[in-house]
Design an enzyme around this catalytic site. Structure first.
Site, PDB file in Angstrom:
ATOM      1  N   THR A  75      48.631   1.507  33.667  1.00  0.00           N
ATOM      2  CA  THR A  75      47.913   0.406  34.252  1.00  0.00           C
ATOM      3  C   THR A  75      48.964  -0.459  34.600  1.00  0.00           C
ATOM      4  O   THR A  75      49.906  -0.835  33.835  1.00  0.00           O
ATOM      5  CB  THR A  75      47.194  -0.208  33.156  1.00  0.00           C
ATOM      6  OG1 THR A  75      46.157   0.597  32.859  1.00  0.00           O
ATOM      7  CG2 THR A  75      46.243  -1.428  33.613  1.00  0.00           C
ATOM      8  N   GLY A 127      47.600  13.497  26.550  1.00  0.00           N
ATOM      9  CA  GLY A 127      46.721  12.356  26.770  1.00  0.00           C
ATOM     10  C   GLY A 127      46.276  11.925  25.287  1.00  0.00           C
ATOM     11  O   GLY A 127      46.920  11.031  24.711  1.00  0.00           O
ATOM     12  N   GLY A 148      16.579   2.101  43.898  1.00  0.00           N
ATOM     13  CA  GLY A 148      17.134   2.317  44.749  1.00  0.00           C
ATOM     14  C   GLY A 148      18.391   1.546  45.078  1.00  0.00           C
ATOM     15  O   GLY A 148      19.576   1.468  45.778  1.00  0.00           O
ATOM     16  N   ILE A 194      16.792  -0.067  36.365  1.00  0.00           N
ATOM     17  CA  ILE A 194      15.851  -1.318  36.729  1.00  0.00           C
ATOM     18  C   ILE A 194      16.134  -1.842  38.182  1.00  0.00           C
ATOM     19  O   ILE A 194      15.073  -2.055  38.929  1.00  0.00           O
ATOM     20  CB  ILE A 194      16.397  -2.372  35.957  1.00  0.00           C
ATOM     21  CG1 ILE A 194      16.141  -2.001  34.401  1.00  0.00           C
ATOM     22  CG2 ILE A 194      15.808  -3.721  36.268  1.00  0.00           C
ATOM     23  CD1 ILE A 194      16.682  -3.115  33.388  1.00  0.00           C
ATOM     24  N   GLY A 223      44.831  -2.899  21.390  1.00  0.00           N
ATOM     25  CA  GLY A 223      44.439  -2.401  22.794  1.00  0.00           C
ATOM     26  C   GLY A 223      42.885  -2.264  22.801  1.00  0.00           C
ATOM     27  O   GLY A 223      42.115  -2.489  23.737  1.00  0.00           O
ATOM     28  N   ARG A 224      42.677  -1.329  21.530  1.00  0.00           N
ATOM     29  CA  ARG A 224      41.229  -0.972  21.410  1.00  0.00           C
ATOM     30  C   ARG A 224      40.285  -2.151  21.543  1.00  0.00           C
ATOM     31  O   ARG A 224      39.122  -2.067  21.906  1.00  0.00           O
ATOM     32  CB  ARG A 224      40.898   0.006  20.336  1.00  0.00           C
ATOM     33  CG  ARG A 224      41.632   1.225  20.890  1.00  0.00           C
ATOM     34  CD  ARG A 224      41.883   2.232  19.915  1.00  0.00           C
ATOM     35  NE  ARG A 224      42.687   3.469  20.325  1.00  0.00           N
ATOM     36  CZ  ARG A 224      43.052   4.588  19.793  1.00  0.00           C
ATOM     37  NH1 ARG A 224      43.141   4.523  18.296  1.00  0.00           N
ATOM     38  NH2 ARG A 224      43.760   5.539  20.294  1.00  0.00           N
ATOM     39  N   GLU A 265      42.481   4.426  26.389  1.00  0.00           N
ATOM     40  CA  GLU A 265      42.835   3.679  24.879  1.00  0.00           C
ATOM     41  C   GLU A 265      42.363   4.654  23.899  1.00  0.00           C
ATOM     42  O   GLU A 265      41.878   3.976  22.856  1.00  0.00           O
ATOM     43  CB  GLU A 265      42.754   2.149  24.939  1.00  0.00           C
ATOM     44  CG  GLU A 265      43.480   1.606  26.116  1.00  0.00           C
ATOM     45  CD  GLU A 265      44.024   0.143  25.808  1.00  0.00           C
ATOM     46  OE1 GLU A 265      44.151  -0.412  24.575  1.00  0.00           O
ATOM     47  OE2 GLU A 265      44.413  -0.516  26.852  1.00  0.00           O
ATOM     48  N   TRP A 320      49.043   7.622  34.206  1.00  0.00           N
ATOM     49  CA  TRP A 320      47.997   7.024  33.973  1.00  0.00           C
ATOM     50  C   TRP A 320      48.398   5.445  33.582  1.00  0.00           C
ATOM     51  O   TRP A 320      48.033   5.168  32.396  1.00  0.00           O
ATOM     52  CB  TRP A 320      47.285   7.470  32.760  1.00  0.00           C
ATOM     53  CG  TRP A 320      46.230   8.753  33.351  1.00  0.00           C
ATOM     54  CD1 TRP A 320      46.650   9.935  33.012  1.00  0.00           C
ATOM     55  CD2 TRP A 320      45.562   8.685  34.338  1.00  0.00           C
ATOM     56  NE1 TRP A 320      46.100  10.976  33.838  1.00  0.00           N
ATOM     57  CE2 TRP A 320      45.087  10.247  34.599  1.00  0.00           C
ATOM     58  CE3 TRP A 320      44.576   7.875  35.045  1.00  0.00           C
ATOM     59  CZ2 TRP A 320      44.282  10.630  35.372  1.00  0.00           C
ATOM     60  CZ3 TRP A 320      43.556   8.185  36.019  1.00  0.00           C
ATOM     61  CH2 TRP A 320      43.521   9.537  36.085  1.00  0.00           C
ATOM     62  N   LEU A 380      52.756   5.436  27.538  1.00  0.00           N
ATOM     63  CA  LEU A 380      52.686   6.315  26.777  1.00  0.00           C
ATOM     64  C   LEU A 380      52.192   7.792  27.180  1.00  0.00           C
ATOM     65  O   LEU A 380      53.065   8.884  26.888  1.00  0.00           O
ATOM     66  CB  LEU A 380      51.914   5.812  25.551  1.00  0.00           C
ATOM     67  CG  LEU A 380      51.561   6.833  24.376  1.00  0.00           C
ATOM     68  CD1 LEU A 380      52.808   7.034  23.483  1.00  0.00           C
ATOM     69  CD2 LEU A 380      50.316   6.315  23.525  1.00  0.00           C
TER      70      LEU A 380
HETATM   71  N1  CAA Z   1      48.973   1.868  12.776  1.00  0.00           N
HETATM   72  C1  CAA Z   1      50.228   2.071  12.383  1.00  0.00           C
HETATM   73  N2  CAA Z   1      50.660   3.498  11.816  1.00  0.00           N
HETATM   74  C2  CAA Z   1      49.464   4.416  12.323  1.00  0.00           C
HETATM   75  C3  CAA Z   1      48.141   4.126  12.800  1.00  0.00           C
HETATM   76  C4  CAA Z   1      48.157   2.626  13.086  1.00  0.00           C
HETATM   77  N3  CAA Z   1      46.753   2.265  13.449  1.00  0.00           N
HETATM   78  N4  CAA Z   1      47.680   5.157  12.811  1.00  0.00           N
HETATM   79  C5  CAA Z   1      48.005   6.199  12.015  1.00  0.00           C
HETATM   80  N5  CAA Z   1      49.577   5.568  11.701  1.00  0.00           N
HETATM   81  C6  CAA Z   1      50.475   6.493  11.343  1.00  0.00           C
HETATM   82  C7  CAA Z   1      50.160   7.491  10.471  1.00  0.00           C
HETATM   83  O1  CAA Z   1      50.112   7.025   9.001  1.00  0.00           O
HETATM   84  C8  CAA Z   1      51.066   8.523  10.447  1.00  0.00           C
HETATM   85  O2  CAA Z   1      52.249   8.255   9.522  1.00  0.00           O
HETATM   86  P1  CAA Z   1      52.599   8.975   8.194  1.00  0.00           P
HETATM   87  O3  CAA Z   1      52.607  10.237   8.439  1.00  0.00           O
HETATM   88  O4  CAA Z   1      53.719   8.241   7.636  1.00  0.00           O
HETATM   89  O5  CAA Z   1      51.249   8.658   7.401  1.00  0.00           O
HETATM   90  C9  CAA Z   1      51.680   8.440  11.723  1.00  0.00           C
HETATM   91  O6  CAA Z   1      51.352   7.162  12.364  1.00  0.00           O
HETATM   92  C10 CAA Z   1      50.893   9.658  12.785  1.00  0.00           C
HETATM   93  O7  CAA Z   1      49.652   9.366  12.518  1.00  0.00           O
HETATM   94  P2  CAA Z   1      48.701  10.530  12.897  1.00  0.00           P
HETATM   95  O8  CAA Z   1      49.275  11.745  11.974  1.00  0.00           O
HETATM   96  O9  CAA Z   1      47.264  10.104  12.603  1.00  0.00           O
HETATM   97  O10 CAA Z   1      48.956  11.137  14.360  1.00  0.00           O
HETATM   98  P3  CAA Z   1      48.056  12.528  15.090  1.00  0.00           P
HETATM   99  O11 CAA Z   1      49.119  12.814  16.196  1.00  0.00           O
HETATM  100  O12 CAA Z   1      47.450  13.312  14.145  1.00  0.00           O
HETATM  101  O13 CAA Z   1      46.748  11.688  15.988  1.00  0.00           O
HETATM  102  C11 CAA Z   1      45.702  10.062  17.095  1.00  0.00           C
HETATM  103  C12 CAA Z   1      47.067  10.488  16.336  1.00  0.00           C
HETATM  104  C13 CAA Z   1      44.963   9.261  16.522  1.00  0.00           C
HETATM  105  C14 CAA Z   1      44.921  11.494  17.839  1.00  0.00           C
HETATM  106  C15 CAA Z   1      46.518   9.644  18.419  1.00  0.00           C
HETATM  107  O14 CAA Z   1      47.518  10.345  19.312  1.00  0.00           O
HETATM  108  C16 CAA Z   1      45.675   8.764  19.363  1.00  0.00           C
HETATM  109  O15 CAA Z   1      45.220   7.796  19.054  1.00  0.00           O
HETATM  110  N6  CAA Z   1      45.395   9.418  20.814  1.00  0.00           N
HETATM  111  C17 CAA Z   1      45.020   8.884  21.607  1.00  0.00           C
HETATM  112  C18 CAA Z   1      45.846   8.353  22.546  1.00  0.00           C
HETATM  113  C19 CAA Z   1      45.573   7.139  23.206  1.00  0.00           C
HETATM  114  O16 CAA Z   1      44.805   6.217  22.569  1.00  0.00           O
HETATM  115  N7  CAA Z   1      46.051   6.757  24.485  1.00  0.00           N
HETATM  116  C20 CAA Z   1      45.970   5.491  25.106  1.00  0.00           C
HETATM  117  C21 CAA Z   1      47.104   5.258  26.113  1.00  0.00           C
HETATM  118  S1  CAA Z   1      47.390   3.762  26.517  1.00  0.00           S
HETATM  119  C22 CAA Z   1      46.148   3.247  27.714  1.00  0.00           C
HETATM  120  O17 CAA Z   1      45.238   3.953  28.054  1.00  0.00           O
HETATM  121  C23 CAA Z   1      46.439   2.018  28.113  1.00  0.00           C
HETATM  122  C24 CAA Z   1      46.196   1.794  29.439  1.00  0.00           C
HETATM  123  O18 CAA Z   1      46.902   1.644  30.576  1.00  0.00           O
HETATM  124  C25 CAA Z   1      44.583   1.337  29.763  1.00  0.00           C
END
Ligand code: CAA
Length: 380
Positions: A158, A131, A341, A338, A243-244, A364, A156, A125
């Site tokens: 994994t 990010g 050193g 705790i 994932g969270r 995540e 990034w 993603l």
């Molecule tokens: N499930 C299903 N749909 C969802 C949802 C969920 N949990 N959360 C939101 N949606 C829907 C919303 O309802 C919206 O749809 P509608 O417009 O029809 O209502 C649509 O998805 C878009 O949602 P947002 O408007 O909330 O989107 P946004 O762009 O404003 O914000 C955010 C989203 C929460 C900031 C998101 O971008 C986010 O979580 N960012 C963090 C990125 C992240 O977690 N990255 C992880 C990378 S993966 C990784 O790290 C894996 C690894 O290798 C370890």
């Protein structure tokens, strides 16, 4: 209300504990130095059923739920957080995603190979400029005869260099509003034009490799688009709820490691003529570490249980990750303190826990993204 685990939950927890103590405990320090898990370690995880834990039985897995997965991941992260994130991403962001959103054909073709460990899954993603603001990805998917052609760079990732199957997000409609016009694609590592790029040198979770994934005109057939090609961002966020929970469970495992090692050290280490555990300054730290571990675990298990009931529990998953990752970092800080050193050296494992803990507040969805998700739900 009943807080006890069912027999099946205990069975998964006990088998993960047995695997972790037999395979991970003796290997973890070496893997951390080598910056890689061994193939044998991963094969043993597959053999124990941990790569198909949440995959439905009809697709070659054991069909267990999120709570089972959290129990398994706490045990694995107790001994190796690199293996922990590898299995978390594979199960929650790839296998469960395909099981929840894939077509019957996709489930039949990909899940059995993922569940038995023949293919490791990775989730693409994030991009260099996207990010926390994941909707701003630029990787492009252009419609071509019978499918789509993907171009772009993912960062990034994994297991980017050892995965056999990637879930890749790419823009299918650049004119759509933010969060729309994004598709989710299944891309085998064997596809022409896919390759792993730069490998990150990381502070912690070093046994898990993190790389770029480069996509140069990669053809993906229509049959490997997951769901609607313009609604992939919702699939991405739904998968991230699960994932969270995986990362929150990772925080539980590291937190427990900090507590267990600190308890043993505090009982053995003597200063001023008695074990340091007899000083309130140390004993109270241990009490706080144990209390916050239990509180985190309750939040994680509640969110996992809700997701297993089919409830929308985005807020509860974010709360679990927020609380567990922060508590884990505090516990890691106290564990090093705790140990004094000694805790700052590689002679004791707490320096590794301290390094591994840090990422739980970053990937995540960083701590402030969890707060954003929770506050949006509260204020809606
Ligand atoms: N499930 C299903 N749909 C969802 C949802 C969920 N949990 N959360 C939101 N949606 C829907 C919303 O309802 C919206 O749809 P509608 O417009 O029809 O209502 C649509 O998805 C878009 O949602 P947002 O408007 O909330 O989107 P946004 O762009 O404003 O914000 C955010 C989203 C929460 C900031 C998101 O971008 C986010 O979580 N960012 C963090 C990125 C992240 O977690 N990255 C992880 C990378 S993966 C990784 O790290 C894996 C690894 O290798 C370890």
């Amino acid at each position: 209300m009943d807080f006890s685990l069912e027999e099946e939950h205990e069975m998964i927890r006990d088998s993960a504990r047995e695997y972790a103590e037999r395979v991970l405990k003796p290997a973890s320090t070496e893997w951390d130095r080598a910056e890689a898990l061994s193939d044998e370690g991963l094969a043993a995880a597959a053999e124990a059923g941990f790569m198909g834990l949440t995959t439905p039985e009809e697709n070659g897995g054991t069909g267990f739920g999120n709570l089972h997965s959290c129990l398994m991941l706490e045990e694995i992260n107790r001994w190796d957080a690199g293996m922990g994130v590898t299995l978390s991403v594979h199960n929650s962001l790839v296998c469960s995603l395909v099981a929840r959103h894939g077509s019957e054909d996709q489930k039949g073709r990909w899940l059995p190979r993922l569940a038995c460990g023949e293919l490791l899954g990775a989730y693409c993603l994030t991009e260099p400029q996207a990010g926390s603001d994941a909707a701003s990805i630029r990787c492009r998917a252009e419609k071509s005869d019978g499918g789509w052609t993907l171009k772009g760079t993912k960062s990034w990732v994994t297991s980017g260099d050892r995965a056999g199957l990637y879930v890749v997000y790419a823009v299918t409609d650049p004119d759509a509003k933010p969060g729309y016009g994004i598709g989710a694609f299944l891309v085998p590592a064997s596809a022409e034009g896919v390759r792993a790029g730069k490998k990150e040198e990381k502070l912690g979770i070093r046994s898990s490799t993190t790389t770029e994934v480069l996509l140069e005109n990669v053809f993906v057939p229509e049959t490997d688009v997951i769901g609607d090609p313009c609604e992939g961002f919702k699939i991405a966020l739904d998968a991230l709820d699960g994932g969270r929970l995986g990362i929150a469970s990772q925080a539980l495992g590291i937190h427990r490691a900090c507590l267990e090692d600190s308890l043993s050290y505090a009982k053995e280490r003597e200063q001023f003529g008695k074990p340091i555990a007899e000083f309130q300054a140390i004993a109270w730290k241990l009490a706080d570490m144990a209390t916050s571990l239990d509180a985190s675990r309750l939040l994680v298990h509640r969110a996992a249980w809700l997701r297993d009931q089919g409830e929308i529990c985005t807020k509860e998953c974010s709360m679990a990750k927020l609380a567990a990752s922060r508590a884990c970092n505090e516990a890691a800080q106290d564990a090093v303190q705790i140990h004094g050193g000694a805790g700052y050296t590689t002679e004791f494992r707490v320096e590794k826990y301290f390094r591994d803990a840090r990422i739980t507040e970053i990937y995540e969805g960083a701590t402030d993204i969890q707060r954003l998700v929770i506050s949006r739900k509260l204020l809606r």
